[in-house]
Design a protein around this motif. Structure first.
Motif, mmCIF file in Angstrom:
data_model
loop_
_atom_site.group_PDB
_atom_site.id
_atom_site.type_symbol
_atom_site.label_atom_id
_atom_site.label_comp_id
_atom_site.label_asym_id
_atom_site.label_seq_id
_atom_site.Cartn_x
_atom_site.Cartn_y
_atom_site.Cartn_z
ATOM 1 N N UNK A 1 0.833 -1.195 0.000
ATOM 2 C CA UNK A 1 0.000 0.000 0.000
ATOM 3 C C UNK A 1 0.873 1.253 0.000
ATOM 4 N N UNK A 2 0.634 2.149 -0.949
ATOM 5 C CA UNK A 2 1.141 3.517 -0.931
ATOM 6 C C UNK A 2 2.655 3.556 -0.662
ATOM 7 N N UNK A 3 3.099 4.296 0.341
ATOM 8 C CA UNK A 3 4.533 4.512 0.542
ATOM 9 C C UNK A 3 5.305 3.218 0.754
ATOM 10 N N UNK A 4 4.756 2.293 1.510
ATOM 11 C CA UNK A 4 5.452 1.019 1.714
ATOM 12 C C UNK A 4 5.662 0.301 0.392
ATOM 13 N N UNK A 5 4.668 0.335 -0.477
ATOM 14 C CA UNK A 5 4.797 -0.305 -1.771
ATOM 15 C C UNK A 5 5.841 0.366 -2.650
ATOM 16 N N UNK B 1 -1.463 -2.382 -4.391
ATOM 17 C CA UNK B 1 -0.615 -2.858 -5.487
ATOM 18 C C UNK B 1 0.409 -1.805 -5.897
ATOM 19 N N UNK B 2 0.906 -1.050 -4.920
ATOM 20 C CA UNK B 2 1.725 0.121 -5.235
ATOM 21 C C UNK B 2 3.098 -0.220 -5.794
ATOM 22 N N UNK B 3 3.579 -1.450 -5.597
ATOM 23 C CA UNK B 3 4.819 -1.876 -6.248
ATOM 24 C C UNK B 3 4.577 -2.448 -7.638
ATOM 25 N N UNK B 4 3.320 -2.702 -7.977
ATOM 26 C CA UNK B 4 2.997 -3.188 -9.309
ATOM 27 C C UNK B 4 2.711 -4.678 -9.355
ATOM 28 N N UNK B 5 1.881 -5.056 -10.332
ATOM 29 C CA UNK B 5 1.518 -6.457 -10.567
ATOM 30 C C UNK B 5 1.662 -6.726 -12.061
#
Length: 446
Positions: A262-266, A295-299
């Motif tokens: 989520x967000x910054x963590x991702x 999915x903030x790091x991407x899928x």
């Protein structure tokens, strides 16, 4: 724009499959009864499992055999490397519903935010070659405690998100008692070479299987009757090289929910969930397969194929993000899947829950290829694509999508480069009849 060439898709999928082996199985074995366990449903068997894990570690790995019986566990099982937990037919792990047994807190994640919280009931951190096999049952037994917590979680949920956005160090993100953030039933965190096969899962406190920052995984022949609150079936997060096959889902929430922070963590983790194959499964529950919304790091590189349904799903395939998230959803392949009655068959939105519309972390959603999918009825809509003005959804292909009945056939907004081929949404129109003399409008006024 033509559909992605089948041979290219298959070659890409098979290249990923060639990298997935799951766990290496240990040759030596240990019997849980030798460590003082008793399958009478009354004796606390946690000390026996702790001793067996310690002994297996000393041996360099072992298969821990659990015979038929009900084994009460007043607390979590913490795995060590090179261990297979074999639950033989008739064996049940029944966990205590008392939250105090799942303290002290451990490193984990909750709805896409890293933090320290109650231990998952079965937990492994930074391990390799770990497996759970057999026809036995894992019963979270969480109905009287954890399942009642959702109405009390808002304080902890909001605090976790605030810490995420402020990038507070993980060591300071201490939750647990008083915050009501439910632990997962099974979580493997930062692990490699995992197999979960054959077991029956029920009554989870939260998500059933959470695969967090892990890789080279096989989930096969698992069976579910997990209908407590937020009992997702399988949640891969920051996870790569995963095969999910021959699963019979029956869940109170998403069957498979692919996430990536989520967000910054991702954004800071910057590790996409990728190379995931879901095939030959029976879906039943809230949604069949979901991508997002964390999915903030991407899928990317997701293959969903040869799946059907065992009962109702609200949505068949559901991809969701919003302008809080950033990241991307791309290279998604859906092939040969059938559903019964759904609300929406195929739904993609960049405006999930209406959140983040004042932010500018828009997600890129593109390169989605859908072929040979169907359902008997989509009461709301057959196909929905909702992009944003800033980043329209683009390069999406539908081929041979057939829906017998649909409230709405297509609903597209903020999209570009969409291809539709041989689709029937809401029924089929046959050969037109030949106009007769009485159908001639020019004759009606004469």
């Amino acid at each position: 724009m033509a559909y992605a060439n089948d041979s290219i898709r298959i070659a890409k999928r098979d290249s990923i499959l060639s990298e997935i082996t799951g766990a290496q199985m240990p040759q030596k074995s240990l019997k849980i009864l030798s460590f003082g366990a008793k399958g009478d449903g009354k004796k606390d068997c946690k000390p026996a499992f702790d001793k067996a894990m310690k002994r297996a570690s000393q041996m360099g790995g072992a298969r821990i055999i659990v015979p038929s019986g009900e084994y009460l566990l007043n607390g979590p099982i913490h795995f060590v490397s090179n261990v297979c937990l074999e639950l033989q037919e008739g064996a049940t792990l029944k966990f205590s519903p008392d939250p105090h047994y799942y303290l002290p807190v451990v490193k984990t994640s909750w709805e896409g935010t890293f933090l320290q919280n109650y231990s998952p009931f079965i937990y492994g951190y930074q391990l390799k070659n770990i497996s759970i096999t057999g026809k036995g049952t894992i019963d979270g037994n969480a109905g009287t405690t954890f399942a009642t917590w959702k109405s009390q979680q808002k304080k902890g949920q909001q605090l976790s998100r605030d810490m995420n956005h402020k990038e507070v160090s993980i060591e300071e993100r201490n939750f647990g008692e008083g915050f009501y953030l439910r632990p997962q039933l099974i979580q493997f965190f930062d692990c490699k070479n995992i197999t979960i096969e054959g077991v029956f899962i029920t009554n989870a406190p939260f998500w059933c299987i959470h695969l967090l920052k892990s890789e080279n995984i096989i989930c096969r022949n698992i069976r579910y009757d997990a209908k407590l609150v937020n009992n997702d079936g399988i949640d891969p997060e920051y996870t790569r090289n995963l095969l999910i096959e021959n699963i019979e889902f029956n869940n109170g929430d998403d069957n498979v929910a692919i996430k990536c922070g989520r967000d910054n963590d991702g954004w800071n983790t910057n590790r996409p969930s990728e190379n995931i194959i879901i095939r030959n499964c029976k879906f039943k529950g809230l949604h069949g397969v979901v991508l997002g919304s964390e999915m903030s790091s991407g899928v990317q590189n997701i293959f969903i194929e040869n799946c059907t349904y065992g009962g109702y799903c609200k949505r068949g395939i559901y991809m969701k993000t919003n302008p809080d998230r950033g990241g991307f959803l791309r290279n998604i392949y859906v092939n040969n899947c059938q559903f019964g009655e759904v609300e929406d068959l195929f739904y993609v939105t960049s405006m999930y829950a209406g959140e983040g519309m004042d932010n500018n972390h828009y997600s890129e959603v593109c390169n989605i290829y859908v072929k040979d999918i169907s359902c008997k009825k989509a009461s709301a809509a057959a196909i929905v694509l909702q992009g944003t003005l800033a980043k329209p959804i683009h390069h999406v292909t539908f081929e041979n999508v057939n829906v017998d009945k649909a409230g709405i056939g297509l609903s597209f907004s903020n999209t570009e480069t969409i291809s539709i081929k041989n689709c029937n949404l809401g029924g089929y129109v046959g050969i037109p009849s030949t106009a007769s003399q009485k159908d001639n409008l020019f004759n009606k006024d004469k």
